[in-house]
Design a protein around this motif. Structure first.
Motif, PDB file in Angstrom:
ATOM      1  N   GLY A 120       0.780  -0.792   0.345  1.00  0.00           N
ATOM      2  CA  GLY A 120      -0.041  -0.051   0.085  1.00  0.00           C
ATOM      3  C   GLY A 120       0.861   1.580   0.124  1.00  0.00           C
ATOM      4  O   GLY A 120       0.310   2.729   0.056  1.00  0.00           O
ATOM      5  N   ILE A 121       2.228   0.978   0.209  1.00  0.00           N
ATOM      6  CA  ILE A 121       2.884   1.984   0.469  1.00  0.00           C
ATOM      7  C   ILE A 121       3.355   2.035  -1.036  1.00  0.00           C
ATOM      8  O   ILE A 121       3.601   1.629  -2.108  1.00  0.00           O
ATOM      9  CB  ILE A 121       4.004   2.677   1.060  1.00  0.00           C
ATOM     10  N   PRO A 122       3.468   3.998  -2.045  1.00  0.00           N
ATOM     11  CA  PRO A 122       3.915   4.098  -3.493  1.00  0.00           C
ATOM     12  C   PRO A 122       5.242   3.041  -3.581  1.00  0.00           C
ATOM     13  O   PRO A 122       6.225   3.521  -2.369  1.00  0.00           O
ATOM     14  CB  PRO A 122       3.559   5.371  -3.629  1.00  0.00           C
ATOM     15  N   LEU A 123       5.896   2.460  -4.957  1.00  0.00           N
ATOM     16  CA  LEU A 123       6.578   2.313  -4.751  1.00  0.00           C
ATOM     17  C   LEU A 123       7.107   3.082  -6.437  1.00  0.00           C
ATOM     18  O   LEU A 123       6.792   2.599  -7.185  1.00  0.00           O
ATOM     19  CB  LEU A 123       7.279   0.367  -4.732  1.00  0.00           C
ATOM     20  N   ILE A 124       8.470   3.556  -6.309  1.00  0.00           N
ATOM     21  CA  ILE A 124       9.185   3.708  -7.659  1.00  0.00           C
ATOM     22  C   ILE A 124      10.549   2.671  -7.542  1.00  0.00           C
ATOM     23  O   ILE A 124      11.774   2.764  -6.630  1.00  0.00           O
ATOM     24  CB  ILE A 124      10.331   4.837  -7.376  1.00  0.00           C
ATOM     25  N   ILE A 147      19.300   9.791 -19.605  1.00  0.00           N
ATOM     26  CA  ILE A 147      19.970  10.287 -19.075  1.00  0.00           C
ATOM     27  C   ILE A 147      19.974  10.903 -17.857  1.00  0.00           C
ATOM     28  O   ILE A 147      18.795  11.240 -17.491  1.00  0.00           O
ATOM     29  CB  ILE A 147      20.795  11.911 -19.984  1.00  0.00           C
ATOM     30  N   ARG A 148      21.047  10.876 -16.653  1.00  0.00           N
ATOM     31  CA  ARG A 148      21.079  10.864 -15.125  1.00  0.00           C
ATOM     32  C   ARG A 148      19.884  12.231 -15.045  1.00  0.00           C
ATOM     33  O   ARG A 148      19.192  12.659 -14.269  1.00  0.00           O
ATOM     34  CB  ARG A 148      21.738  12.151 -14.476  1.00  0.00           C
ATOM     35  N   SER A 149      19.732  13.527 -15.977  1.00  0.00           N
ATOM     36  CA  SER A 149      19.124  14.829 -15.398  1.00  0.00           C
ATOM     37  C   SER A 149      17.139  14.223 -15.880  1.00  0.00           C
ATOM     38  O   SER A 149      16.366  14.493 -15.248  1.00  0.00           O
ATOM     39  CB  SER A 149      19.145  15.773 -16.729  1.00  0.00           C
ATOM     40  N   GLU A 150      17.430  13.044 -16.624  1.00  0.00           N
ATOM     41  CA  GLU A 150      16.110  12.894 -17.364  1.00  0.00           C
ATOM     42  C   GLU A 150      15.687  11.939 -16.328  1.00  0.00           C
ATOM     43  O   GLU A 150      14.416  12.138 -16.005  1.00  0.00           O
ATOM     44  CB  GLU A 150      15.865  12.252 -18.670  1.00  0.00           C
ATOM     45  N   MET A 151      16.091  11.123 -16.011  1.00  0.00           N
ATOM     46  CA  MET A 151      15.516  10.091 -14.710  1.00  0.00           C
ATOM     47  C   MET A 151      14.951  11.321 -13.168  1.00  0.00           C
ATOM     48  O   MET A 151      13.744  11.186 -12.689  1.00  0.00           O
ATOM     49  CB  MET A 151      17.067   9.391 -14.172  1.00  0.00           C
ATOM     50  N   LEU A 152      16.664  12.278 -13.414  1.00  0.00           N
ATOM     51  CA  LEU A 152      15.853  13.359 -12.357  1.00  0.00           C
ATOM     52  C   LEU A 152      14.742  14.291 -12.008  1.00  0.00           C
ATOM     53  O   LEU A 152      13.957  14.538 -11.182  1.00  0.00           O
ATOM     54  CB  LEU A 152      17.420  14.352 -11.212  1.00  0.00           C
ATOM     55  N   ASN A 153      14.425  14.149 -13.171  1.00  0.00           N
ATOM     56  CA  ASN A 153      12.515  14.662 -14.027  1.00  0.00           C
ATOM     57  C   ASN A 153      11.698  13.947 -13.469  1.00  0.00           C
ATOM     58  O   ASN A 153      10.511  14.677 -12.904  1.00  0.00           O
ATOM     59  CB  ASN A 153      13.387  15.306 -15.114  1.00  0.00           C
ATOM     60  N   GLN A 154      11.797  13.465 -13.768  1.00  0.00           N
ATOM     61  CA  GLN A 154      10.898  11.909 -13.528  1.00  0.00           C
ATOM     62  C   GLN A 154      10.454  11.871 -12.014  1.00  0.00           C
ATOM     63  O   GLN A 154       9.357  11.659 -11.680  1.00  0.00           O
ATOM     64  CB  GLN A 154      11.173  11.115 -14.358  1.00  0.00           C
ATOM     65  N   LEU A 155      11.722  11.818 -11.528  1.00  0.00           N
ATOM     66  CA  LEU A 155      11.465  11.489  -9.763  1.00  0.00           C
ATOM     67  C   LEU A 155      11.222  13.099  -9.400  1.00  0.00           C
ATOM     68  O   LEU A 155      10.323  12.848  -8.396  1.00  0.00           O
ATOM     69  CB  LEU A 155      12.891  11.209  -9.600  1.00  0.00           C
ATOM     70  N   ASN A 156      11.593  13.961  -9.642  1.00  0.00           N
ATOM     71  CA  ASN A 156      11.387  14.898  -8.995  1.00  0.00           C
ATOM     72  C   ASN A 156       9.352  14.757  -9.237  1.00  0.00           C
ATOM     73  O   ASN A 156       9.305  15.824  -8.583  1.00  0.00           O
ATOM     74  CB  ASN A 156      11.442  16.055 -10.028  1.00  0.00           C
ATOM     75  N   PHE A 157       9.166  14.781 -10.446  1.00  0.00           N
ATOM     76  CA  PHE A 157       7.778  15.293 -10.429  1.00  0.00           C
ATOM     77  C   PHE A 157       6.465  14.013  -9.865  1.00  0.00           C
ATOM     78  O   PHE A 157       6.075  14.716  -9.225  1.00  0.00           O
ATOM     79  CB  PHE A 157       7.132  14.468 -12.275  1.00  0.00           C
ATOM     80  N   VAL A 217      -4.153   4.066 -12.548  1.00  0.00           N
ATOM     81  CA  VAL A 217      -5.257   4.394 -13.855  1.00  0.00           C
ATOM     82  C   VAL A 217      -4.811   5.940 -14.013  1.00  0.00           C
ATOM     83  O   VAL A 217      -3.910   6.636 -14.983  1.00  0.00           O
ATOM     84  CB  VAL A 217      -6.790   4.878 -14.432  1.00  0.00           C
ATOM     85  N   ASP A 218      -4.271   6.768 -13.160  1.00  0.00           N
ATOM     86  CA  ASP A 218      -3.580   8.731 -12.678  1.00  0.00           C
ATOM     87  C   ASP A 218      -2.553   8.480 -13.301  1.00  0.00           C
ATOM     88  O   ASP A 218      -2.055   9.543 -13.312  1.00  0.00           O
ATOM     89  CB  ASP A 218      -4.097   8.649 -11.524  1.00  0.00           C
ATOM     90  N   CYS A 219      -1.736   7.267 -12.348  1.00  0.00           N
ATOM     91  CA  CYS A 219       0.054   7.486 -12.660  1.00  0.00           C
ATOM     92  C   CYS A 219       0.606   6.495 -14.712  1.00  0.00           C
ATOM     93  O   CYS A 219       1.823   6.458 -14.177  1.00  0.00           O
ATOM     94  CB  CYS A 219       0.660   6.742 -11.733  1.00  0.00           C
ATOM     95  N   LYS A 220      -0.321   6.109 -14.600  1.00  0.00           N
ATOM     96  CA  LYS A 220      -0.170   5.526 -16.227  1.00  0.00           C
ATOM     97  C   LYS A 220       0.885   5.970 -16.862  1.00  0.00           C
ATOM     98  O   LYS A 220       2.236   5.060 -17.777  1.00  0.00           O
ATOM     99  CB  LYS A 220      -1.020   4.954 -17.536  1.00  0.00           C
ATOM    100  N   SER A 221       0.956   7.399 -17.593  1.00  0.00           N
ATOM    101  CA  SER A 221       1.473   8.157 -17.651  1.00  0.00           C
ATOM    102  C   SER A 221       3.246   8.138 -16.796  1.00  0.00           C
ATOM    103  O   SER A 221       4.355   8.206 -17.592  1.00  0.00           O
ATOM    104  CB  SER A 221       0.944   9.470 -17.986  1.00  0.00           C
ATOM    105  N   LEU A 222       3.192   7.834 -15.621  1.00  0.00           N
ATOM    106  CA  LEU A 222       4.767   7.897 -15.021  1.00  0.00           C
ATOM    107  C   LEU A 222       4.853   6.219 -15.046  1.00  0.00           C
ATOM    108  O   LEU A 222       6.494   7.007 -14.431  1.00  0.00           O
ATOM    109  CB  LEU A 222       4.377   8.015 -13.534  1.00  0.00           C
ATOM    110  N   MET A 223       5.070   5.762 -15.473  1.00  0.00           N
ATOM    111  CA  MET A 223       5.453   4.460 -15.812  1.00  0.00           C
ATOM    112  C   MET A 223       6.412   4.615 -16.531  1.00  0.00           C
ATOM    113  O   MET A 223       5.859   4.325 -18.163  1.00  0.00           O
ATOM    114  CB  MET A 223       4.573   2.727 -15.346  1.00  0.00           C
ATOM    115  N   PHE A 224       7.928   5.069 -16.450  1.00  0.00           N
ATOM    116  CA  PHE A 224       8.319   4.986 -17.907  1.00  0.00           C
ATOM    117  C   PHE A 224       8.805   3.546 -17.546  1.00  0.00           C
ATOM    118  O   PHE A 224       9.583   2.287 -16.998  1.00  0.00           O
ATOM    119  CB  PHE A 224       9.770   6.056 -17.573  1.00  0.00           C
ATOM    120  N   ARG A 225       8.874   2.973 -18.954  1.00  0.00           N
ATOM    121  CA  ARG A 225       9.344   1.484 -19.229  1.00  0.00           C
ATOM    122  C   ARG A 225      10.076   1.554 -20.202  1.00  0.00           C
ATOM    123  O   ARG A 225      10.423   2.375 -20.682  1.00  0.00           O
ATOM    124  CB  ARG A 225       8.340   0.837 -20.026  1.00  0.00           C
ATOM    125  N   HIS A 226      10.980   0.248 -20.225  1.00  0.00           N
ATOM    126  CA  HIS A 226      12.968   0.213 -20.962  1.00  0.00           C
ATOM    127  C   HIS A 226      12.558  -0.212 -22.316  1.00  0.00           C
ATOM    128  O   HIS A 226      11.502  -1.650 -22.425  1.00  0.00           O
ATOM    129  CB  HIS A 226      13.577  -0.497 -20.335  1.00  0.00           C
TER     130      HIS A 226
END
Length: 132
Positions: free
Chosen positions: A68-72, A98-108, A123-132
């Motif tokens: 139940g705790i959000p996981l990154i 690149i590191r700056s893009e990862m940090l932007n994702q984490l910051n958001f 459902v609200d977070c689907k756009s946050l799932m950055f996939r390889h």
């Protein structure tokens, strides 16, 4: 006002320490190298960040998945990514960027989702799932 707490798990600490340093103004971080938490202790955290380098780290991931705790998850292992990519209720950070893009994702994620406490459903977070 007290900052929300975040737990960062990473067995190599380098990337974990960098995240802690970079976002120390946003969240209060605890960094651990060995995962020895009981489920009730984890409830003190608003988010858990797992930095995964090896397949063996998945054991610790499954200790907290579904709590139940959000996981990154920042996975630096292609096989691990293949296992995690189909799971729901986690945010995968694309570590090939690149590191700056990862940090932007984490910051958001930290500022918009965790601090705003609008973590409603995946459902609200689907756009946050950055996939390889």
């Amino acid at each position: 006002m007290m900052k929300k707490r975040a737990l960062i798990y990473g067995n190599q600490k380098c990337f974990s320490k960098y995240i802690k340093y970079r976002f120390q103004d946003v969240l209060e971080f605890d960094v651990c190298k060995e995962f020895k938490f009981r489920r009730e202790e984890l409830l003190a955290y608003s988010v858990i960040v797992l930095v995964i380098y090896e397949e063996e780290d998945l054991i610790d991931f499954f200790k907290v998945y579904g709590s139940g705790i959000p996981l990154i998850v920042c996975a630096f292992n292609k096989k691990v990514l293949e296992v995690l990519i189909g799971l729901e209720d986690i945010v995968l950070i694309d570590t090939t960027k690149i590191r700056s893009e990862m940090l932007n994702q984490l910051n958001f994620y930290f500022t918009e989702i965790i601090l705003d406490t609008t973590f409603q459903s995946c459902v609200d977070c689907k756009s946050l799932m950055f996939r390889h």
